[in-house]
Write a protein that holds these residues in place. Structure first.
Motif, mmCIF file in Angstrom:
data_model
loop_
_atom_site.group_PDB
_atom_site.id
_atom_site.type_symbol
_atom_site.label_atom_id
_atom_site.label_comp_id
_atom_site.label_asym_id
_atom_site.label_seq_id
_atom_site.Cartn_x
_atom_site.Cartn_y
_atom_site.Cartn_z
ATOM 1 N N CYS A 66 -83.112 84.800 -81.387
ATOM 2 C CA CYS A 66 -81.653 84.666 -81.304
ATOM 3 C C CYS A 66 -81.188 83.389 -82.018
ATOM 4 C CB CYS A 66 -81.244 84.652 -79.831
ATOM 5 S SG CYS A 66 -79.482 84.809 -79.566
ATOM 6 N N CYS A 113 -76.224 90.044 -78.002
ATOM 7 C CA CYS A 113 -76.077 90.837 -76.770
ATOM 8 C C CYS A 113 -74.603 91.110 -76.488
ATOM 9 C CB CYS A 113 -76.723 90.112 -75.583
ATOM 10 S SG CYS A 113 -76.176 88.422 -75.338
ATOM 11 N N CYS A 145 -80.797 92.119 -73.485
ATOM 12 C CA CYS A 145 -80.934 91.293 -74.689
ATOM 13 C C CYS A 145 -81.488 92.177 -75.800
ATOM 14 C CB CYS A 145 -81.898 90.138 -74.412
ATOM 15 S SG CYS A 145 -82.356 89.229 -75.897
ATOM 16 N N CYS A 172 -79.774 83.533 -70.486
ATOM 17 C CA CYS A 172 -80.670 84.393 -71.272
ATOM 18 C C CYS A 172 -81.827 84.884 -70.411
ATOM 19 C CB CYS A 172 -81.231 83.625 -72.466
ATOM 20 S SG CYS A 172 -79.996 83.238 -73.700
#
Ligand code: SF4
Length: 430
Positions: free
Chosen positions: A346, A209, A306, A289
């Motif tokens: 991620c 991101c 994201c 997040c």
């Protein structure tokens, strides 16, 4: 369940009645708790259960459910967090009580939307399945006899009553959108980052991101307000001083359509505000997040959000290819994205870009990603590189059909998060 502001633990149940309440270590959560508990205990129970469910989710996509490795890791976590870990253990009233109460607190927090409900039910089902499978045949029989399976899912209906409690509603909202982890508004590394290093750091240690935001800023010499907030607070969290931040943003913006005067008048205030030097003088917290994934989705021309949650899968694939992620890794990431496990995708990206098999942490925050990456690259933590995995994630992924939602964890940043909402007003200029 009733809640009291006073610091007390009013266990109405004592002596033999304790055993009556929790005759089995495994529970079917048919009745909500009725005792008074303190708000502190309420929050601690909720945080611990969220930690546990987060582990359940992580293990569920990393190991075959029910395998020895899965079971031993899950048992370890259950014991650590002091939940009932063996169905046969008799003397664990406190653990059973915690199990009971924490389950209902999270029901309240996670019954508020379909996505949250699905995530919660998936993790609770996996936890229940693990515990149920640990029962002996006798205990299975007793347990099934004890629980009355004709029940109704009723928690959402009790929400109106809970919502009228001004102490609880902000806490419940926060629980379902928050993360477990340190407060990254505390700048331990302040002044340790030099502006010349940011390009290299963005490639080596930024999560996707922030790498995306940095590249967009360098390419376009501008970011819209959602991007400036997300990226600006992240940079602050990794250690940029206010002076560095002003210099960084200004030097980039004046390469584009904004001249120095306009920058000083239109943008410098918001950066100082970001650092708590203007307005309410709040030291704003970098976004977790969950905040990035669940709020303020990007629209055309935006680069915040994201990428695992908000990018078109084909574009994400192309981006990962351009970052030289191997094809098998890309497939694994896309599978995780498809299953809505954005933070796990991620984590996989971290694993592949740092060449480790076990990243050794559960990702909840972009600044955590950065800190862990720096620790790893500087040799500050032992790298666990196993010769071979018992089963590849790819095999694992294809053998399971997951319906759960994004990774969900918690924080104690309630106040800062709430105050952050007010910050939007200062970033109105595109
Ligand atoms: Fe950023 Fe978190 Fe998404 Fe990773 S999972 S890209 S750190 S928001």
């Amino acid at each position: 369940m009733e809640f009291s502001r006073e610091k007390r633990l009013k266990a109405r149940l004592a002596g033999d009645r304790r055993g009556d309440l929790y005759p089995h270590s495994l529970q079917f959560y048919l009745q909500p708790p009725t005792e008074n508990i303190s708000l502190a205990e309420f929050e601690n129970f909720a945080i611990d259960r969220l930690k546990l469910l987060k582990v359940v989710e992580n293990l569920g996509v990393s190991y075959v459910k029910g395998s020895d490795e899965y079971k031993s890791r899950l048992e370890r976590e259950i014991r650590k967090l002091k939940f009932p870990f063996r169905a046969l253990v008799e003397d664990d009233y406190d653990a059973r009580r915690k199990d009971h109460i924490s389950h209902f607190i999270l029901r309240l927090a996670y019954c508020q939307s379909e996505d949250l409900r699905r995530w919660f039910i998936q993790q609770e089902m996996d936890l229940f399945r693990y515990r149920f499978n640990e029962l002996t045949g006798d205990l299975v029989e007793k347990f099934l006899k004890y629980v009355n399976l004709s029940y109704g899912a009723l928690t959402a209906r009790s929400l109106p009553a809970v919502q009228s409690d001004e102490r609880l509603q902000p806490l419940l909202n926060h629980l379902s959108h928050s993360y477990v982890g340190p407060d990254y508004s505390i700048q331990k590394n302040i002044g340790k980052i030099s502006l010349e290093h940011i390009d290299a750091l963005s490639v080596k240690s930024f999560p996707l991101c922030m790498r995306q935001l940095h590249k967009a800023l360098r390419d376009n010499h501008h970011l819209r307000h959602g991007g400036r907030m997300q990226y600006g607070l992240f940079l602050k969290g990794i250690g940029l001083t206010l002076e560095q931040a002003l210099q960084f943003w200004k030097s980039e913006f004046i390469k584009g359509k904004v001249d120095a005067d306009k920058f000083d008048k239109g943008y410098a205030y918001s950066i100082r505000h970001n650092y708590g030097k203007e307005g309410k003088r709040t030291d704003y917290t970098p976004f977790s997040c969950m905040k990035i994934i669940l709020s303020n989705p990007p629209s055309q021309g935006d680069y915040h959000g994201c990428p695992f949650r908000h990018s078109d899968p084909e574009l994400l694939k192309q981006k990962l290819q351009s970052y030289k992620i191997p094809p098998t890794g890309i497939t694994q990431i896309l599978e995780l994205v498809k299953g809505m496990h954005y933070q796990l995708a991620c984590q996989k990206y971290f694993q592949l870009t740092h060449d480790v098999d076990d990243i050794g942490f559960s990702l909840n925050h972009p600044n955590q990603y950065f800190a862990e990456s720096q620790k790893l690259l500087s040799g500050g933590r032992e790298v666990k590189k196993e010769p071979s995995e018992p089963e590849s994630s790819q095999q694992k992924l294809s053998s399971q059909k997951s319906t759960s939602s994004c990774s969900i964890p918690i924080s104690s940043n309630t106040e800062a998060d709430t105050e952050l909402e007010g910050l939007d007003a200062y970033f109105t200029e595109d």
